[in-house]
Design an enzyme around this catalytic site. Structure first.
Site, PDB file in Angstrom:
ATOM      1  N   GLN B  30      11.595 -41.640  86.138  1.00 45.64           N
ATOM      2  CA  GLN B  30      12.518 -41.589  84.993  1.00 45.64           C
ATOM      3  C   GLN B  30      13.181 -42.933  84.730  1.00 45.64           C
ATOM      4  OE1 GLN B  30      13.477 -41.235  88.071  1.00 45.64           O
ATOM      5  NE2 GLN B  30      15.375 -40.128  88.338  1.00 45.64           N
ATOM      6  N   GLY B  31      12.967 -43.918  85.628  1.00 44.26           N
ATOM      7  CA  GLY B  31      13.538 -45.247  85.417  1.00 44.26           C
ATOM      8  C   GLY B  31      14.929 -45.396  86.015  1.00 44.26           C
ATOM      9  N   ALA B  69      19.415 -32.209  87.279  1.00 44.47           N
ATOM     10  CA  ALA B  69      20.484 -31.714  86.410  1.00 44.47           C
ATOM     11  C   ALA B  69      21.088 -32.813  85.526  1.00 44.47           C
ATOM     12  CB  ALA B  69      21.583 -31.042  87.243  1.00 44.47           C
ATOM     13  N   SER B  70      20.271 -33.769  85.141  1.00 43.24           N
ATOM     14  CA  SER B  70      20.713 -34.832  84.222  1.00 43.24           C
ATOM     15  C   SER B  70      21.949 -35.548  84.734  1.00 43.24           C
ATOM     16  CB  SER B  70      21.016 -34.253  82.821  1.00 43.24           C
ATOM     17  OG  SER B  70      19.942 -33.502  82.360  1.00 43.24           O
ATOM     18  N   ARG B  71      22.068 -35.731  86.068  1.00 42.59           N
ATOM     19  CA  ARG B  71      23.332 -36.208  86.599  1.00 42.59           C
ATOM     20  C   ARG B  71      23.294 -37.620  87.196  1.00 42.59           C
ATOM     21  NH1 ARG B  71      23.731 -36.210  91.865  1.00 42.59           N
ATOM     22  NH2 ARG B  71      25.971 -35.866  91.969  1.00 42.59           N
ATOM     23  N   THR B  73      22.294 -40.851  86.498  1.00 40.07           N
ATOM     24  CA  THR B  73      22.815 -42.056  85.846  1.00 40.07           C
ATOM     25  C   THR B  73      24.332 -41.965  85.702  1.00 40.07           C
ATOM     26  OG1 THR B  73      20.741 -42.306  84.645  1.00 40.07           O
ATOM     27  CG2 THR B  73      22.626 -43.531  83.812  1.00 40.07           C
ATOM     28  N   GLY B 270      24.551 -38.047  80.832  1.00 42.41           N
ATOM     29  CA  GLY B 270      23.254 -37.633  81.336  1.00 42.41           C
ATOM     30  C   GLY B 270      22.400 -37.173  80.168  1.00 42.41           C
ATOM     31  N   GLY B 272      18.720 -36.428  80.719  1.00 47.20           N
ATOM     32  CA  GLY B 272      17.409 -35.977  81.201  1.00 47.20           C
ATOM     33  C   GLY B 272      16.938 -34.685  80.569  1.00 47.20           C
ATOM     34  N   GLU B 273      17.837 -33.736  80.400  1.00 48.47           N
ATOM     35  CA  GLU B 273      17.398 -32.420  79.899  1.00 48.47           C
ATOM     36  C   GLU B 273      18.054 -32.021  78.584  1.00 48.47           C
ATOM     37  OE1 GLU B 273      17.230 -29.829  83.893  1.00 48.47           O
ATOM     38  OE2 GLU B 273      18.702 -31.413  83.742  1.00 48.47           O
TER      39      GLU B 273
END
Lengths: 290, 315
Positions: B30-31, B69-71, B73, B270, B272-273
């Site tokens: 995801q970088g 859970a998009s957390r 970063t 976040g 991601g999702e």
């Protein structure tokens, strides 16, 4: 994969004598794209793997007048797909090889391996049955040719004897006035194996009247299923939309398809009807390929 | 983002003026290592190539709840900024003595501490580390999510699943166009667009790509992914040959993303999702508009579509 002996013969003769000696506990490996998955899933547990990788004498594609295409068993599906000879003589076959798996699989998998594995959900067997192709098998006992119409026996089962190796695929030229089509229908991801494969080979007179029609469905049963009534329904007639529809309906109602994750028996019946129609339409000229 | 949530980071400013980030967050394509390096570099006023981010080794790297859970970063990025802040304080203390200036008059820029407005009075991070005789400066940062989007405490009742599930809202809208083959029921998503709030973007290209990935992930859930079980509950398709994910050929010909980043926004979000959940109803709604029947159970297989079409033909 512990305790598996690997034999790597350098000639067909050597491979055949090893195979005759080793017997039932030996599995033949060529591209390995199917066999390695079976090993990893512990579906098979051979004591010996006989690798055909060194048999360069089985890597050839040529055309012989009066015989047809001759493709060595060790030719990769990718090489068969890209071969100018295959594309010239049987463009539909080249396209069909191009529908197998994905390019990584096709670069490793072999033409002979694909047929010998006899996976019910594979593309080439269906078209090759319709093209009346033959497999050449060799053992220390001798050599024989098997029509692909008799080659497949059941799930992952062929008429090859345990001591035989498929050395060559022979695809006869199409009769003059013939056109072929193959459709791979996938119901899930575009890289899935076929839910239904459908091959059509149509022969017509210059007048447009049909002299022969062959329809074969793949992935709907243990082995490719040919619609025996196709020729009789089409012969002497022009393949009109209504006749195409009638033949497709008859084919679908004659098949008792299997159910799997790609579709139920009911669904496959509908798809056989649709794909039979589309394959006939393609073969009769609506398509850009013959 | 899962709550309650905790991320910790350690920072080591080395004798050559480069910076190491110790973190348990996981780079999975995801970088994240790039984003965390950018955050550390930006906070430390260093060029990004002078920052190295560790691989996770939970025996040695500080605690992180999970990379999910998009957390990562947002949570780990915040912990890293706090850790860098501690190092900066030490840099300023040491530089103030060396440059004979008040801490308030010092600024950090490009790996140096300088007196505001006087370019000539500066000292590099490397020289400061050497002068302190410690050979490295260390900082630690911890982030614990304390409150929800409206400022109320983050409380999740694990018995009922009720309460705040996230310290921030993730708003997104997805629009799509589908083609349905009415002979087979097969659905092709021809256009898919995601519009989402992203707060401050750390890396526009990675952000864009991660959102695209989330949308394709959802596309697979809508159209292909299905767990099959036998009567004992055993999974019968535990491989990627039988359990279907989208392939490149399934990517919509037109796949677009627009990131809403209000001018001047500073909070990192976040992402991601964020665009994942709305893809499912968007595709389902488009299919409904196309065929006039609503299919409520996923995946929406060609067979379900064909059965719905057959049902209508009978009416």
């Amino acid at each position: 994969m512990p305790n598996i002996k690997l034999s790597q013969p350098n000639s067909v003769d050597e491979a055949l004598s090893l195979l005759a000696k080793e017997g039932d506990q030996t599995k033949i490996i060529a591209g390995g794209t199917a066999l390695v998955i079976m090993l990893k899933n512990r579906l098979i547990s051979p004591s010996t793997l006989l690798s055909l990788g060194g048999l360069n004498e089985l890597r050839y594609i040529r055309h012989e007048a009066g015989v047809g295409l001759r493709i060595g068993g060790l030719v990769t599906i990718r090489d068969a797909e890209n071969s100018s000879v295959v594309r010239d003589k049987h463009p539909t076959l080249a396209l069909t090889f191009g529908k197998v798996g994905n390019v990584r699989v096709r670069n490793a998998a072999t033409v002979g391996g694909n047929l010998s594995e006899a996976d019910y959900a594979s593309d080439p067997p269906c078209l090759l049955v319709a093209l009346r192709a033959r497999a050449r098998a060799r053992s220390i006992r001798g050599e024989r040719e098997i029509s692909l119409t008799d080659f497949f026996k059941g799930f992952y089962e062929t008429t090859l004897a345990p001591d035989e190796i498929l050395t060559e695929l022979i695809v006869p030229d199409l009769a003059p006035g013939s056109r072929s089509a193959y459709i791979k229908y996938v119901s899930r991801s575009s890289e899935d194996r076929p839910c239904v494969g459908m091959a059509a080979v149509l022969t017509t007179e210059p007048s447009g009247a049909c002299t022969d029609l062959r329809l074969v469905a793949g992935a709907v049963s243990e082995i490719p299923v040919e619609f025996a009534g196709a020729g009789a329904m089409a012969r002497g007639k022009h393949l009109s939309d209504s006749l195409i529809q009638e033949i497709a309906e008859s084919f679908a109602s004659s098949v008792d398809p299997l159910s799997d994750l790609r579709g139920s028996a009911w669904y496959r019946k509908q798809i056989i009807r649709v794909m039979a129609r589309r394959a006939m339409q393609q073969a009769s000229g609506a398509s850009q390929f013959n | 983002m899962a709550t309650p949530t905790t991320s910790a980071a350690s920072i080591k400013l080395n004798a050559d003026g480069s910076l190491n980030v110790l973190t348990s967050s996981v780079e999975m394509g995801q970088g994240l290592k790039t984003a965390l390096a950018q955050i550390a570099a930006s906070e430390a006023e260093l060029p990004v190539h002078r920052v190295r981010v560790s691989e996770p080794d939970t025996a040695f790297t500080p605690f992180d709840l999970m990379t999910a859970a998009s957390r990562a970063t947002f949570c780990m990025g915040t912990a890293i900024r706090r850790a860098v802040h501690q190092v900066k304080e030490q840099l300023l203390e040491a530089a103030a003595a060396q440059l004979e200036a008040a801490k308030e008059d010092l600024v950090l820029s490009d790996g140096k501490v300088m007196v505001r407005g006087v370019q000539s009075r500066s000292i590099s991070y490397a020289d400061i580390v050497r002068l302190t005789k410690t050979n490295n400066l260390l900082g630690h940062g911890i982030f614990v999510a304390g409150s929800g989007p409206d400022g109320s405490p983050v409380v999740m009742d694990f018995e009922t699943g009720q309460g705040y599930g996230s310290a921030e809202w993730h708003p997104a809208v997805v629009a799509c166009e589908v083609e349905v083959d009415t002979d087979t029921g097969r659905v092709k998503v021809t256009r898919l667009h995601g519009e989402l709030y992203v707060g401050k973007v750390i890396n526009p290209r990675l952000c864009q790509l991660q959102v695209e990935g989330a949308m394709l992930f959802a596309l697979g859930q809508v159209l292909f992914e299905e767990l099959s079980t036998d009567t004992n509950g055993g999974i019968t398709n535990p491989n990627l040959s039988d359990y279907m994910l989208p392939s490149f050929e399934d990517v919509p010909p037109q796949l677009t993303v627009h990131l809403l980043e209000p001018h001047g926004v500073t909070d990192v979000h976040g992402i991601g999702e964020t665009s994942l959940p709305p893809v499912r109803p968007a595709i389902a709604n488009a299919i409904c508009r196309a065929i006039g029947a609503r299919i409520l159970d996923l995946p929406i297989t060609p067979e379900k579509v064909l059965r719905a079409l057959e049902g209508q033909r009978k009416i």
